[in-house]
Design an enzyme around this catalytic site. Structure first.
Site, mmCIF file in Angstrom:
data_model
loop_
_atom_site.group_PDB
_atom_site.id
_atom_site.type_symbol
_atom_site.label_atom_id
_atom_site.label_comp_id
_atom_site.label_asym_id
_atom_site.label_seq_id
_atom_site.Cartn_x
_atom_site.Cartn_y
_atom_site.Cartn_z
ATOM 1 N N SER A 197 -15.872 -11.534 -9.988
ATOM 2 C CA SER A 197 -16.035 -10.155 -10.672
ATOM 3 C C SER A 197 -16.894 -10.238 -11.777
ATOM 4 O O SER A 197 -16.926 -11.357 -12.746
ATOM 5 C CB SER A 197 -14.678 -9.752 -10.880
ATOM 6 O OG SER A 197 -14.081 -10.498 -12.089
ATOM 7 N N THR A 245 -6.814 -5.359 -8.886
ATOM 8 C CA THR A 245 -7.867 -4.644 -7.976
ATOM 9 C C THR A 245 -7.250 -4.452 -6.675
ATOM 10 O O THR A 245 -6.163 -4.942 -6.511
ATOM 11 C CB THR A 245 -9.150 -5.182 -8.120
ATOM 12 O OG1 THR A 245 -10.141 -4.344 -7.804
ATOM 13 C CG2 THR A 245 -9.348 -6.563 -7.478
ATOM 14 N N LYS A 296 -3.351 -2.469 -6.333
ATOM 15 C CA LYS A 296 -3.329 -1.190 -7.470
ATOM 16 C C LYS A 296 -1.859 -0.471 -7.186
ATOM 17 O O LYS A 296 -1.306 0.061 -8.371
ATOM 18 C CB LYS A 296 -4.256 -0.625 -7.789
ATOM 19 C CG LYS A 296 -5.694 -1.110 -8.259
ATOM 20 C CD LYS A 296 -6.712 0.137 -8.492
ATOM 21 C CE LYS A 296 -7.929 -0.716 -9.025
ATOM 22 N NZ LYS A 296 -8.835 -0.065 -9.214
ATOM 23 N N ALA A 313 -13.029 10.247 -1.569
ATOM 24 C CA ALA A 313 -11.754 10.687 -2.107
ATOM 25 C C ALA A 313 -10.758 9.645 -2.093
ATOM 26 O O ALA A 313 -9.569 9.569 -1.773
ATOM 27 C CB ALA A 313 -11.395 11.600 -0.681
ATOM 28 N N THR A 335 -13.816 11.747 5.689
ATOM 29 C CA THR A 335 -12.582 12.025 6.140
ATOM 30 C C THR A 335 -12.052 13.399 5.314
ATOM 31 O O THR A 335 -11.652 13.204 4.252
ATOM 32 C CB THR A 335 -11.642 10.962 5.974
ATOM 33 O OG1 THR A 335 -12.090 9.634 6.898
ATOM 34 C CG2 THR A 335 -10.190 11.264 6.836
ATOM 35 N N GLU A 350 -9.302 15.018 5.952
ATOM 36 C CA GLU A 350 -8.085 14.993 5.517
ATOM 37 C C GLU A 350 -7.550 14.190 4.416
ATOM 38 O O GLU A 350 -6.629 14.654 3.541
ATOM 39 C CB GLU A 350 -7.061 14.289 6.678
ATOM 40 C CG GLU A 350 -7.173 14.801 8.087
ATOM 41 C CD GLU A 350 -8.302 15.203 8.956
ATOM 42 O OE1 GLU A 350 -8.646 15.940 9.580
ATOM 43 O OE2 GLU A 350 -9.189 14.022 8.520
#
Length: 256
Positions: A16, A62, A66, A120, A145, A147
């Site tokens: 990372s 991460t 989380k 989202a 998606t 929903e």
């Protein structure tokens, strides 16, 4: 003095930006500390995480952990609880610094006009929370998606008015907004977003910290562009403050 140990709990294994930058920073401030990747297979998480918490002075968390980390901590901040995501730990307390990273990277920008957010997932949550903290009261949201977009709208019901648009309409909707924020990981491997940018946009914000096709196209059109490195930078600053190790002059010397 014993070495101070820091790390990022992750799966799968990867190098990372945190690992590279924080180790350089620790050398810069002349402390005996190390930051390392802590790679835990999901099937081993419950058996190994307690030892990790006991042996590290500060941690980042991460995906995919989380949410899973909550039950192993003594407490969590209000924002971490609301977002159901912890990415920083110190002394048994969980924090979410993702939204702070976004907030500080965009607070001085002109955010007047309509805002379109793509995605989202966890990053979208942090960004919507940051926009709410800035004082933005409405956004348009598109996600592949539908929903999941509805779930996000319900979560932010009393904080921000979210108008959900269908994914297939993205290139129509983007013509009527001023700011476009990509919260997805698309572009990380040089993928192209199915988005036709136009010169009317005043700002494109891309959470990916590589130089993606989206960012290149925005720059070629003369649109102000912010990428994920700024969000990461301010998140890292907040991490160091939580760990009581922040020195602004020294941190500015580290190249991202």
């Amino acid at each position: 003095m014993n070495i101070l140990r820091f790390g990022i709990v992750q799966y799968p294994k990867k190098l990372s930006m945190s690992e590279k930058v924080f180790n350089k920073y620790f050398q810069e401030i002349n402390i005996d500390a190390v930051y390392e990747g802590i790679n835990i297979n999901p099937s081993d998480f419950d058996f190994k995480i307690k030892d990790v918490l006991n042996n590290y002075y500060g941690l980042n968390i991460t995906v995919p952990y989380k949410e899973r980390i909550f039950k192993y901590l003594n407490a969590a901040t209000d924002s971490a609880i609301f977002l159901s995501a912890i990415n920083t730990i110190h002394k048994g307390i969980g924090y979410n610094t993702d939204w702070i990273g976004f907030y500080n990277s965009i607070i001085n920008e002109d955010l007047n006009g309509d805002i379109l957010v793509l995605g989202a997932g966890g990053a979208a949550k942090a960004i919507l929370y940051g926009l709410y903290k800035i004082g933005i009261d409405r956004v348009k949201l598109i996600n592949r998606t539908y929903e999941r977009a509805i779930e996000l709208k319900k979560l932010f019901n009393k904080k921000i008015k979210i108008e959900i648009e269908k994914y297939e309409k993205i290139n129509t909707i983007i013509n009527d907004v001023d700011i476009f924020i990509n919260t997805t990981s698309l572009g990380m491997f040089n993928e192209r977003l199915p988005v036709k940018l136009n010169e009317k946009l005043s700002l494109v914000y891309d959470v990916v910290y590589f130089h993606t096709p989206l960012q290149k196209k925005a720059e070629s059109l003369g649109i102000k562009t912010i990428n994920g490195k700024m969000m990461w930078y301010y998140q890292a600053v907040e991490n160091l403050k939580i760990w009581n190790l922040f020195n602004e002059e020294k941190f500015l010397k580290i190249k991202l």
